[in-house]
Write a protein that holds these residues in place. Structure first.
Motif: not given
Ligand code: FE2
Length: 272
Positions: A85-87, A90-92, A100-103, A124-127
Motif C-alpha cells: 500500500s505504501f509502495f 509512493a511510486f504510482q 492502484d490495486n496493491p493485490q 504479505p506476512g512472509t519473506h
C-alpha cells in the motif's frame, strides 16, 4: 533499447541507517546520481523490489524523494521487504502502469522488438515468494497476446539457486512459472532481485538471472543456513537490445569511486 536495472535498495527513514551502520539512503542517492550521469542514457530504470527495509511509511518518503531525482522513467515492482500500500502510494505517480490495486500489480511495456513484463511475487506476512492466481493468469494472457521476445521482471527468482540462506525464502510456487516457460518459447529472460548477488541459471530457453543489491550483498553458501550480509562491491545490470544478437546484459559497478558527477541545481538546492 537500453535499461539500467537496480535492486534491493533497502531505504531507511531519514537519519536512520541499515543495522545502524550502513547508510543506504546516502549510498542510494549516490547510485541515482551516477545513473543520471551515464553518458549513454537508458530508456528507463528498472527496480526489482525491496525498495525499503522495513516497509515503513517514513522509509517510502525517503525513497520517493531520492528516486524522484532519477531523470528517466522508472519501472518498479515490490519485494518482500515492501508494504504494497505504501509502495503504490509512493511510486504510482512515478510509474503510472502500477495501477492502484496493491493485490494486482502487473503491467507490460511494449517495444518494437520485445515486450517487458513486470509482476509482483510477494505475499504479505512472509519473506518467501508466492505467485498469485491473478498474477499467473495475467502473465499467461500477456504471453498469449504477443509472441515478441519477452523479458520478465520480478523480485523472487522462480527456482532454487543453491544458496541455502535465500532458497529458504524463495518463490514457493515457482514451478507454476516454469509451466509458462514450457508453454511459451518466446519467454526467454527472467530478471530478479532478492538474492543480493549476480547469479545466472537457465530453464529450457529462459535465462534466469538476479541483480545484486545497490548497497549490501548476501554471501553465497550451499550449506551454511546462517543469515548473513556483507558489503561486497555493489553493481547494477544493464540490459541492451543489440540488433541480430538480442538482449545483452552486462554488469556496471556501483562501488564508491570518484565521479563523474553532474551538478544538478534542483537536487543540490531543492528549496527545503
Ligand atoms: Fe533485499
Amino acid at each position: 533499447m537500453l535499461f539500467a536495472h537496480i535492486s534491493d535498495l533497502h531505504f531507511r527513514s531519514d537519519g536512520r541507517k541499515l543495522y545502524d551502520f550502513i547508510d543506504t539512503n546516502t549510498a542510494n542517492a549516490e547510485v541515482i546520481n551516477r545513473i543520471n550521469s551515464l553518458t549513454e542514457k537508458p530508456d528507463a530504470v528498472i527496480i526489482t523490489g525491496d525498495i525499503t527495509n522495513c516497509g515503513l511509511e517514513n522509509e517510502y518518503k525517503v525513497a520517493k524523494r531520492i528516486l524522484g531525482h532519477l531523470q528517466y522513467p522508472i519501472l518498479i515492482v515490490p519485494g518482500n521487504h515492501d508494504n504494497k500500500s505504501f509502495f503504490l502510494k509512493a511510486f504510482q505517480p512515478l510509474c503510472p502502469l502500477l495501477g492502484d490495486n496493491p493485490q494486482q500489480i502487473a503491467y507490460k511495456v511494449d517495444h518494437d522488438e520485445a515486450q517487458l513484463l513486470f509482476i509482483d511475487s510477494t505475499e504479505p506476512g512472509t519473506h518467501a515468494g508466492q505467485l498469485s492466481d491473478y498474477t499467473l493468469q495475467w502473465l499467461d494472457n500477456a504471453l498469449d497476446q504477443s509472441n515478441k521476445p519477452s523479458y520478465l521482471f520480478m523480485h523472487h527468482p522462480p527456482v532454487a539457486l543453491g544458496n541455502l540462506q535465500m532458497d529458504r525464502i524463495g518463490c514457493q510456487n515457482g514451478h507454476e512459472l516454469l509451466k509458462l516457460i514450457d508453454k511459451y518459447p518466446h519467454l526467454i529472460r527472467i530478471f530478479c532481485g532478492h538474492v543480493h548477488r549476480t547469479m545466472f541459471t537457465q530453464y529450457k530457453q529462459t535465462i534466469i538471472a538476479s541483480a545484486p543489491g545497490t548497497v549490501h550483498q548476501v554471501p553465497y553458501s550451499s550449506s551454511d543456513p546462517t543469515d548473513l550480509y556483507c558489503l561486497e562491491p555493489a553493481a547494477m545490470l544493464m540490459h541492451r537490445l543489440v540488433p541480430k544478437t538480442g538482449l545483452v546484459t552486462y554488469s556496471q559497478p556501483l562501488t564508491q569511486i570518484s565521479g563523474p558527477y553532474r551538478y544538478e541545481s534542483a537536487i543540490s538546492c531543492p528549496g527545503d
